[in-house]
Each structure stands twice: as C-alpha cells, then as structure tokens.
Design an enzyme around this catalytic site. Sequence first.
Site, PDB file in Angstrom:
ATOM      1  N   LYS A   1       9.144 -15.911 -20.496  1.00  0.00           N
ATOM      2  CA  LYS A   1       9.826 -14.522 -20.574  1.00  0.00           C
ATOM      3  C   LYS A   1      10.551 -14.159 -21.805  1.00  0.00           C
ATOM      4  CE  LYS A   1       7.888 -13.768 -17.766  1.00  0.00           C
ATOM      5  NZ  LYS A   1       6.769 -14.392 -17.041  1.00  0.00           N
TER       6      LYS A   1
ATOM      7  N   HIS B   1      14.509 -37.685 -28.097  1.00  0.00           N
ATOM      8  CA  HIS B   1      13.329 -38.384 -28.720  1.00  0.00           C
ATOM      9  C   HIS B   1      12.822 -37.186 -29.979  1.00  0.00           C
ATOM     10  CE1 HIS B   1      13.138 -41.391 -25.569  1.00  0.00           C
ATOM     11  NE2 HIS B   1      13.350 -40.310 -24.657  1.00  0.00           N
TER      12      HIS B   1
ATOM     13  N   GLU C   1       8.114 -13.969 -24.811  1.00  0.00           N
ATOM     14  CA  GLU C   1       7.178 -12.745 -24.885  1.00  0.00           C
ATOM     15  C   GLU C   1       7.733 -11.638 -24.929  1.00  0.00           C
ATOM     16  OE1 GLU C   1       4.227 -12.686 -21.488  1.00  0.00           O
ATOM     17  OE2 GLU C   1       5.886 -12.965 -20.049  1.00  0.00           O
TER      18      GLU C   1
ATOM     19  N   TRP D   1      -3.972  -1.863  -1.393  1.00  0.00           N
ATOM     20  CA  TRP D   1      -3.737  -3.144  -2.024  1.00  0.00           C
ATOM     21  C   TRP D   1      -3.957  -4.212  -1.111  1.00  0.00           C
ATOM     22  CZ3 TRP D   1      -3.789  -4.371  -7.119  1.00  0.00           C
ATOM     23  CH2 TRP D   1      -3.414  -5.889  -7.279  1.00  0.00           C
TER      24      TRP D   1
ATOM     25  N   ARG E   1       1.269   1.540  -6.002  1.00  0.00           N
ATOM     26  CA  ARG E   1       1.491   0.750  -4.786  1.00  0.00           C
ATOM     27  C   ARG E   1       0.293   0.122  -4.421  1.00  0.00           C
ATOM     28  NH1 ARG E   1       6.241   1.452  -2.146  1.00  0.00           N
ATOM     29  NH2 ARG E   1       5.386   0.289  -0.263  1.00  0.00           N
TER      30      ARG E   1
ATOM     31  N   CYS F   1       0.806  -1.175  -0.143  1.00  0.00           N
ATOM     32  CA  CYS F   1      -0.008   0.016  -0.085  1.00  0.00           C
ATOM     33  C   CYS F   1       0.981   1.126  -0.019  1.00  0.00           C
ATOM     34  CB  CYS F   1      -0.802   0.036   1.285  1.00  0.00           C
ATOM     35  SG  CYS F   1      -1.861  -1.537   1.358  1.00  0.00           S
TER      36      CYS F   1
HETATM   37  O1  M6R Z   1      -3.217 -13.342 -13.751  1.00  0.00           O
HETATM   38  P1  M6R Z   1      -2.838 -14.540 -13.968  1.00  0.00           P
HETATM   39  O2  M6R Z   1      -1.749 -15.168 -13.117  1.00  0.00           O
HETATM   40  O3  M6R Z   1      -3.975 -15.653 -14.289  1.00  0.00           O
HETATM   41  O4  M6R Z   1      -2.282 -14.408 -15.457  1.00  0.00           O
HETATM   42  C1  M6R Z   1      -1.881 -15.522 -16.399  1.00  0.00           C
HETATM   43  C2  M6R Z   1      -1.283 -15.149 -17.703  1.00  0.00           C
HETATM   44  O5  M6R Z   1      -2.068 -14.408 -18.630  1.00  0.00           O
HETATM   45  C3  M6R Z   1       0.032 -14.682 -17.280  1.00  0.00           C
HETATM   46  O6  M6R Z   1       0.588 -15.154 -16.744  1.00  0.00           O
HETATM   47  C4  M6R Z   1       0.877 -14.174 -18.772  1.00  0.00           C
HETATM   48  O7  M6R Z   1       1.266 -15.529 -19.138  1.00  0.00           O
HETATM   49  C5  M6R Z   1       1.834 -13.213 -18.562  1.00  0.00           C
HETATM   50  N1  M6R Z   1       2.101 -12.532 -19.686  1.00  0.00           N
HETATM   51  C6  M6R Z   1       3.292 -13.936 -18.042  1.00  0.00           C
HETATM   52  O8  M6R Z   1       4.451 -12.996 -17.998  1.00  0.00           O
END
Ligand code: M6R
Length: 605
Positions: free
Chosen positions: A482, A501, A485, A74, A27, A2
């Site tokens: 990571k 395999h 994306e 929060w 926060r 918070c």
């Molecule tokens: O809010 P959630 O944890 O349910 O979200 C799940 C995914 O959408 C989230 O982890 C997503 O894959 C992120 N982009 C990962 O970095």
Amino acid sequence: MCGIVGYVGTENAAPILLRALRRLEYRGYDSAGAATLYGGVVFIKKDTGRVEEINARLKLESMPGAIGIAHTRWATHGAPTTINAHPHTDCTGSIAIVHNGVIENYLALKKELLDLDHALASRTDSEVIAHLIEEYLKKGVELKEAFRKTLLRLEGSYAVALVSSQSPDTILAARREAPLIIGVGKGFNMIASDITALLDMTGEMVFLHDGDMAILTPDSYRVYRIDTGEAVERPVKTVDLTIEMAEKHGYPHFMLKEIFEQPETLRNSLRLQIEYVDLLAELLDKGRVIYLVGAGTSYNACIAGSYLFSQIARLSTFPVIASEFIPNYGASIGVDTVILAVSQSGETADVLSALEYARMRACTILGITNTVGSTLTRVARAYVLQNSGPEIGVAATKTFTSQVLVLAKIALRLARLRGKIAQYEIDEFNSWMEKVPSIVHDVLERVEEPIKKLAERIAESRVVFMLGRGVSYSTALEGRLKLMELSYIPCITYPAGESKHGPISVIENGVPVVFIAPPDEYRKLNIGSIMEMKARGAYTIVLGDSSDQDLKQLADHYIEMPKIHPLLSPIPYTIPLQLLAYYTAVVKGYDPDKPRNLAKSITVP
Ligand code: M6R
C-alpha cells in the site's frame, strides 16, 4: 453489494429511477432493472451490463407509471444473467421486489417454496422474498403483514423494496444490516440505498434503523418495527451535500470510503454460503500438494492463508506469486495437485495463465473472488465469493481483509473436517472471527488521527522498513505494498528474523521501521528485533496490543491495537497501514485513488 431505489409520486417514475440507478452503479454494475406499476399491471425490464447499455437496449426510461422500483446488481448468488437480474416477481407477476444483501437461509426457503409448487425462475437468494409474500397473501394475510411475516423468516441481511398491483400507490421497504434511506418530497416519496440516489430530488431524508420497515405513498411515509409491527417515529434530516461529495459518502476519496466500509464488508464476508466453504474444504483436503496462488494484495492474502491453514487446520500449503507459478512448480504438478486461486477481480492475467496451465494437467482448481461471472469462477471447480462489493480505488483495501477472513473461515471448516484441533479451540476461533467486524470498527475509530500525524513524518522518508514474524509477515507485506504503490516511497519487507542476514546494513539514523507485533508467541523475538534496530538509529513504529507496556515504552511511536486472536491479526493490523499509505499519499499531493502506472485489474501478462 447492490443498489436499490423506489419512487412513488405523480411524475413518471422511470426517468427518476434511471437517474438514481446511474448514481447507484458504484454499488454494483453487472446487471440492472426496474419495475413500474401502471393500470394494475407490473411492468419489468432488466438485463445484464451497465445501466446506460441496458437503457439503450430496453428504453427503461419509457416504462409507464408514477410508481416503481429499480436495482443495480453486484452478483452474490447466481451469475450475472438477465434472469438473475432484479426485480424478481412472484408466480403471478403481481409482486415485484428488489433486494440488496444476502439471504443466508434461502436454500431452505427455496426448498419449502418448491414443495408448495412455486416456480422460481432465478438462481438468486432474493427471489424467495416475492414468493414467500405470495404464499402469505394466498392465505388471506393483507400485504403489509405478509411483507412483515416474510421478513421475519429471512436470515441474513437485506434492504428490500416492493411494489404490488394489490396496492398500486404504495412502496413497501425494509432494512436489516444494509442501508436504506427515505427521501421525503412534495407530492412524492422515495427510498434508496444511499443519499446520492435521492439528492437531485430532495435533501429531506429519513435514515431507517436496522429492523425498520416503511410504507410509502405519494404524500405519506410510515415507519414500523419489523419484529413487533409497531409504528415508530423517525426524524427527517436535511442533507446538505453535493452529489459529488455524497458519491464518496462525504469522503474525499473512494479509497478512504472503502477503508471505512470494512466493518460492513467483513460482516458480509462472514455470511458465506457454508455449503461452498465446505466443498472447498473437502477438495483442499484431498490434495497431495496445495498451492495458494495470487498476485499483489491477493498474494499477500495467500501468505496469511498459508499460516491459517497450517496452524488452524494443520494443513501445509504453498503460497505462490501467480507469475512464478509455472516456472517454479509447473513441471511437478498433476492430478493430485490442488490450486486455490485468490483474485479480487477474477481476471488477473498471471493468475489465469497459471490456472490454464494447471487445468491442462488435470489439477483441481478452486477460487476465492469478489467477482461473480469472472473467468476465475468459470475455470474453478468450486469457488467462494468474498462479498466485498465493488472496489473503485485502485489500491485493494476492503478486499484484502475480506480475503483473509474467508481464508480463515475455510481453515476453520478444514480443521473441523480433519479433526486436528480440539472443539474448544474451534469454538474460540469462531467467536473471534465473529468479533472481527466490530474490532475493525474500533480500530478505525481510534487510529485515524494518530496515523494522520505519523503520515507527515513518513512522507519525508526516502525508505521505510515494514517487518513482522509469523502471520504478521503477510500484514507487513500488505502494508508495504500500500505504502509503495500510493506514496511511491521504496519500502522493504521481509520476515523480521532476516534482519541480521543482510538488510539491517541499510539502517541509519532516522530510517522508519514499522514492526507489526500483535501479542503472539514472537513477542520476545520482536522485542529483540526492535532493540537491534533502535541501536542502529532506526525510528521504530510499533503496532501492538494496547495493554503491552514494554512494547509501548520501547517504541518511538506506538500504535495501540485492540485484542484479537493472533492468527486473525492481519485483518485489524492492516487497517492503520492502509490509512498510513492513504494519508502519506495525500501529504505528498498524490491521488490515492489513481496511483501512477497502475490499473485496477491487470489483464495482461
Ligand atoms: O484482482 P486481483 O486480486 O487478482 O488483483 C491482484 C493485483 O493486481 C492487485 O492486488 C494489485 O496489486 C493492487 N494494486 C493492490 O493494491
């Protein structure tokens, strides 16, 4: 997490507090409020929603007085409701407090206060602070000492600020394991959770130490140690940062800030309400079949969780990608099925559809989430909050490591409950869990520079492999997610034993293969896999223990990691991979906070 702020001076406090609240919203933003003092009366306004919405409804900025405190929340204990929003008061309404942190012993304190006929209005852990002070004041203790004595009774973490009609030109504040900074001005002083809330008023700041309390008036501030009550000197430092830089704590992106926050967020995740953890453990133990359901990063945490449950608690569970839950298992679930859903947001559509389907079939639904009041918290029979604070970067970082730690904690309580492992193993695992925040701190200190260099090499690659065995498979999956994306480089992950395999046929000269190889029972097999890859020209990057000379010699690039219990290794071993993804994106000129085609929470199926 918070945000708190306080102002005492000669101007109207409310507009200054409101400006600060806007900056502290990162926060926490589920509710907010302020208390000001004027004419010996404490005025309070608070509500749910974003600061701007609350101000439009309640006109926070028109509150009277030249002294006040404010809070943006929060939720960790108690849903985001108006009653649970801060400030909280004592029974008389003459003391108002705002608090950031977690009071671990609040249930015991609350019981004690209820027995003394205090009327506690909220379901928060924070409210006990105001009532404990009231109790000391009733006994004739003066305000500063009542505050100090109260702080000595609190277990857990806090940054707290208080105003009282007994002392109309004074703010009392204190911190333990939560940030708190004094802003020193001409004719005013302020207190806040971070420098962003202070910067438009002053650049002169005093950084309080853990265990400090402070007394602020318009033209003075004094700092004392909470344990002894002795006065101490803390130097004033000039902070020369723009507000934009300060919002990210000087980091160029929220993602990097969130990566570096992990020692703190992990400490917070260790402070779970043990009653809820035990409830989850009991309900998990009752299931005939147990599924761990999540999407993206949260699914990767579920994989780590299944290894933890199996090896620590001797309980078999099935990790399932949320969107596959109904097609794969929908036909066979029923009243004896338990589903533990893991979701940072608690709002991911694929997770919620799976849960709704399971709810209609009388399954027991449990949850781990970062978001109080989310749909997951409403549909779950019991849930645990992971306490990571808001995550702004689209890529999940600190929330992954917290989820794994929470799962480890549940696994340990299950192990105790089921009596399947020896007491010394329980104690040993517990002490490794306690060390995780400082181990992560150590990793952050040692790996950032080497990873920056590695990122330049990875940024040139057309494909990257990320491999691990056992629980390290989950680390590899998370590192791969990571990297893909953020840097948009295709990345291949499977349990390392699968190479022969099929996937090894993709390997040609120079293809980077990252091995996650903590010192566990798979060390020899890992050495074999690394040699296999090298023989086909792969560029091997190995994350392993700093003392493992064999691995060091074998790898083309070695990332030295500190000692850790192998089952907890996904937490520290994910950190270099988060940094690798971040720096690779930066080298390629992409914005790591806003990867293309993605949103923070995927609320459509
Ligand atoms: O809010 P959630 O944890 O349910 O979200 C799940 C995914 O959408 C989230 O982890 C997503 O894959 C992120 N982009 C990962 O970095």
